[in-house]
Design an enzyme around this catalytic site. Structure first.
Site, PDB file in Angstrom:
ATOM      1  N   ASN A 209       4.730  -7.900 100.330  1.00  0.00           N
ATOM      2  CA  ASN A 209       5.132  -7.374 101.639  1.00  0.00           C
ATOM      3  C   ASN A 209       4.595  -5.962 101.814  1.00  0.00           C
ATOM      4  O   ASN A 209       3.899  -5.434 100.949  1.00  0.00           O
ATOM      5  CB  ASN A 209       6.659  -7.444 101.786  1.00  0.00           C
ATOM      6  CG  ASN A 209       7.348  -6.624 100.718  1.00  0.00           C
ATOM      7  OD1 ASN A 209       7.134  -5.429 100.609  1.00  0.00           O
ATOM      8  ND2 ASN A 209       8.167  -7.272  99.903  1.00  0.00           N
ATOM      9  N   ASP A 280      12.142 -12.396  99.116  1.00  0.00           N
ATOM     10  CA  ASP A 280      13.263 -13.339  99.187  1.00  0.00           C
ATOM     11  C   ASP A 280      12.834 -14.743  98.785  1.00  0.00           C
ATOM     12  O   ASP A 280      13.637 -15.550  98.340  1.00  0.00           O
ATOM     13  CB  ASP A 280      13.799 -13.396 100.626  1.00  0.00           C
ATOM     14  CG  ASP A 280      14.447 -12.086 101.021  1.00  0.00           C
ATOM     15  OD1 ASP A 280      15.048 -11.452 100.139  1.00  0.00           O
ATOM     16  OD2 ASP A 280      14.332 -11.675 102.197  1.00  0.00           O
ATOM     17  N   LYS A 290      -7.324 -21.093  89.371  1.00  0.00           N
ATOM     18  CA  LYS A 290      -7.624 -20.601  90.718  1.00  0.00           C
ATOM     19  C   LYS A 290      -7.858 -21.785  91.668  1.00  0.00           C
ATOM     20  O   LYS A 290      -8.619 -22.707  91.330  1.00  0.00           O
ATOM     21  CB  LYS A 290      -8.879 -19.724  90.658  1.00  0.00           C
ATOM     22  CG  LYS A 290      -9.221 -19.097  91.983  1.00  0.00           C
ATOM     23  CD  LYS A 290     -10.493 -18.262  91.894  1.00  0.00           C
ATOM     24  CE  LYS A 290     -10.914 -17.852  93.291  1.00  0.00           C
ATOM     25  NZ  LYS A 290     -12.255 -17.294  93.312  1.00  0.00           N
ATOM     26  N   PHE A 329      19.654  -1.152 100.233  1.00  0.00           N
ATOM     27  CA  PHE A 329      18.835  -0.798 101.391  1.00  0.00           C
ATOM     28  C   PHE A 329      18.728  -2.036 102.266  1.00  0.00           C
ATOM     29  O   PHE A 329      18.629  -3.147 101.745  1.00  0.00           O
ATOM     30  CB  PHE A 329      17.421  -0.373 100.960  1.00  0.00           C
ATOM     31  CG  PHE A 329      17.268   1.112 100.842  1.00  0.00           C
ATOM     32  CD1 PHE A 329      17.855   1.788  99.792  1.00  0.00           C
ATOM     33  CD2 PHE A 329      16.550   1.826 101.795  1.00  0.00           C
ATOM     34  CE1 PHE A 329      17.728   3.163  99.671  1.00  0.00           C
ATOM     35  CE2 PHE A 329      16.419   3.204 101.689  1.00  0.00           C
ATOM     36  CZ  PHE A 329      17.007   3.866 100.623  1.00  0.00           C
ATOM     37  N   LYS A 343      25.892  -7.238 104.317  1.00  0.00           N
ATOM     38  CA  LYS A 343      25.343  -7.107 102.952  1.00  0.00           C
ATOM     39  C   LYS A 343      26.278  -6.308 102.052  1.00  0.00           C
ATOM     40  O   LYS A 343      26.358  -6.576 100.858  1.00  0.00           O
ATOM     41  CB  LYS A 343      23.980  -6.413 103.006  1.00  0.00           C
ATOM     42  CG  LYS A 343      22.874  -7.344 103.449  1.00  0.00           C
ATOM     43  CD  LYS A 343      21.526  -6.682 103.291  1.00  0.00           C
ATOM     44  CE  LYS A 343      20.412  -7.609 103.738  1.00  0.00           C
ATOM     45  NZ  LYS A 343      19.130  -6.925 103.861  1.00  0.00           N
ATOM     46  N   LYS A 347      27.290  -8.089  98.539  1.00  0.00           N
ATOM     47  CA  LYS A 347      26.634  -7.579  97.329  1.00  0.00           C
ATOM     48  C   LYS A 347      27.480  -6.565  96.562  1.00  0.00           C
ATOM     49  O   LYS A 347      27.050  -6.049  95.540  1.00  0.00           O
ATOM     50  CB  LYS A 347      25.287  -6.948  97.706  1.00  0.00           C
ATOM     51  CG  LYS A 347      24.324  -7.946  98.335  1.00  0.00           C
ATOM     52  CD  LYS A 347      23.052  -7.266  98.793  1.00  0.00           C
ATOM     53  CE  LYS A 347      22.214  -8.188  99.642  1.00  0.00           C
ATOM     54  NZ  LYS A 347      20.969  -8.586  99.004  1.00  0.00           N
TER      55      LYS A 347
END
Ligand SMILES: Cc1cc2nc3c(=O)[nH]c(=O)nc-3n(C[C@H](O)[C@H](O)[C@H](O)COP(=O)(O)O)c2cc1C
Length: 401
Positions: A209, A280, A290, A329, A343, A347
């Protein structure tokens, strides 16, 4: 506005160029710098250079009259003006003189006269550095509160490799900057996760990401400034490890989870700040070879969910009866506050730091951030758009309980 006043003392080492590199770093960080030179150092670089780069007179002769604050006596005015006095580079000679209280040149004179925080960055041949006399003087300075930015192993001017090579300019600048912060996290152990995790498709390709790791690295740097013992667990990033921070490199989300578990096993009490952008999902299958083009128009990938790392380490800490405080975060693109609040409960977080990753002027890749801190009691605090290091301070000072 100046972030603080730094007097840089320069002595006659082959690493004298480092004083100019450190100046450049300090100027970029917003500090006001003045130079003080030993007589011998002027043989290596002209004082004109130091004056030109700071736009200020340099103190390079004990008899020179310069006045920074109306005191009229040069060494007293420099000594009073400084918030931090750093000797970069420091020769064996200047170290030994200062340790004995000799004050016959501008640098050793200021060292004796100032109440400022004091830093020394030694640079010399390894025989000189390891000489018990130099070591004894360094130990004495340490015991008197001087901070030594230890030299490293590297190429020395005498064409050998050994310890005595002056520390990196960023590390010296970090040590100076850290003097401007209170050690409110002293004695605490903090783990920061940073950067993206990446999930392999085959031996050469992976999915990841847009996280640059800058927020996590700023948190690690600031936690160190504030006196904590810091470990930074990071995904693939192009950032330099902050001075004094232990770094662990990981690749996938599972690697990140395993690295965190190891840290929990090592400590009885710690705080974990989950600033990494953790993948995620991951491809269900990683090909061993490959993947080649076969003229059939491509291939599809099926993704499965990765474990929730924060939830997992919360459970792991509980199973080992370890005290772990968790800070999360939330990188959200919509319903920022609603998603962040959910969250906290799921968590078991102390608080969550929510930022809007849709905005291009903050968050991913930017040097700036603007966040909302949502506490478990529902209290909400906003930190206005500012440099990530400043945002890091705002987050970390809330951990100084
Ligand atoms: C080219 C050159 C490079 C030197 N490099 C170093 C050095 O890296 N470290 C050191 O301790 N002394 C070094 N010296 C020796 C010092 O310059 C010498 O001890 C001098 O008296 C130090 O003066 P100061 O500490 O007042 O600046 C060097 C000398 C020369 C000529």
């Amino acid at each position: 506005m100046s972030k603080g006043k730094v007097v840089l003392g320069v002595s006659a080492s082959i690493a004298i160029y480092k004083s100019l590199e450190v100046l450049s770093k300090l100027k970029k960080r917003g500090f006001d710098v003045r130079f003080v030179l030993t007589k011998e150092s002027k043989e290596l670089i002209s004082p004109v250079i130091f004056k030109a780069l700071t736009n200020h007179e340099v103190y390079d002769d004990v008899m020179k009259e310069l006045d920074l604050d109306g005191t009229n006596i040069t060494h007293v005015s420099f000594a009073k003006w400084a918030d931090v006095f750093a000797i970069v580079p420091a020769t064996a000679n200047i170290i030994s003189k200062i340790s004995c209280g000799i004050a016959d040149d501008p640098v050793s004179l200021i060292a004796l006269a100032t109440d400022a925080k004091k830093i020394i960055a030694p640079a010399m041949n390894s025989h000189m550095y390891l000489n018990p006399i130099v070591q004894e003087h360094l130990e004495k300075l340490k015991s008197l509160g001087w901070f030594i930015v230890e030299p490293v192993e590297g190429e020395l001017a005498c064409n050998t490799v050994g310890v005595g090579h002056i520390a990196d300019e960023n590390h010296i600048a970090d040590s100076i900057e850290s003097c401007f912060y209170p050690d409110i996290l002293k004695g605490k152990k903090i783990i920061v996760t940073a950067g993206p995790t990446s999930e392999a498709i085959d031996p050469v390709r992976y999915l990841t990401n847009r996280s640059s790791g800058k927020m996590g690295f700023a948190l690690a740097k600031m936690a160190k400034y504030l006196g904590a013992g810091v470990t930074l667990i990071t995904g693939r990033v192009c950032l330099e490890t902050p001075f004094g921070v232990r770094r662990v490199d990981v690749s996938s989300t599972l690697d990140m989870l395993n690295a965190l578990k190891k840290e929990i096993e090592r400590e009885n009490e710690l705080t974990v700040i989950m600033a990494a952008a953790i993948a995620d999902f991951k491809p269900e299958k990683r090909e061993d070879k490959k993947i080649k083009k076969d003229g059939n128009g491509g291939f599809g990938l099926h993704f499965i969910e990765n474990p929730d790392v924060t939830v997992e380490i919360g459970k792991y800490a509980k199973s080992l009866k370890k005290t772990v405080k968790l800070v999360g975060f939330a990188a959200e693109t919509h319903d920022l506050l609603e998603n962040a609040k959910k969250k906290i409960e799921k968590k078991g977080l102390e608080f969550i730091v929510a930022n809007d990753v849709k905005r291009s002027d903050i968050a991913f890749g930017s040097d700036y951030n603007e966040v909302v801190i949502i506490h478990k009691n529902g209290e909400i605090e906003r930190v206005e758009r500012s440099e990530k290091l400043k945002v890091a301070y705002e987050i970390l000072r809330r951990l100084a309980w």
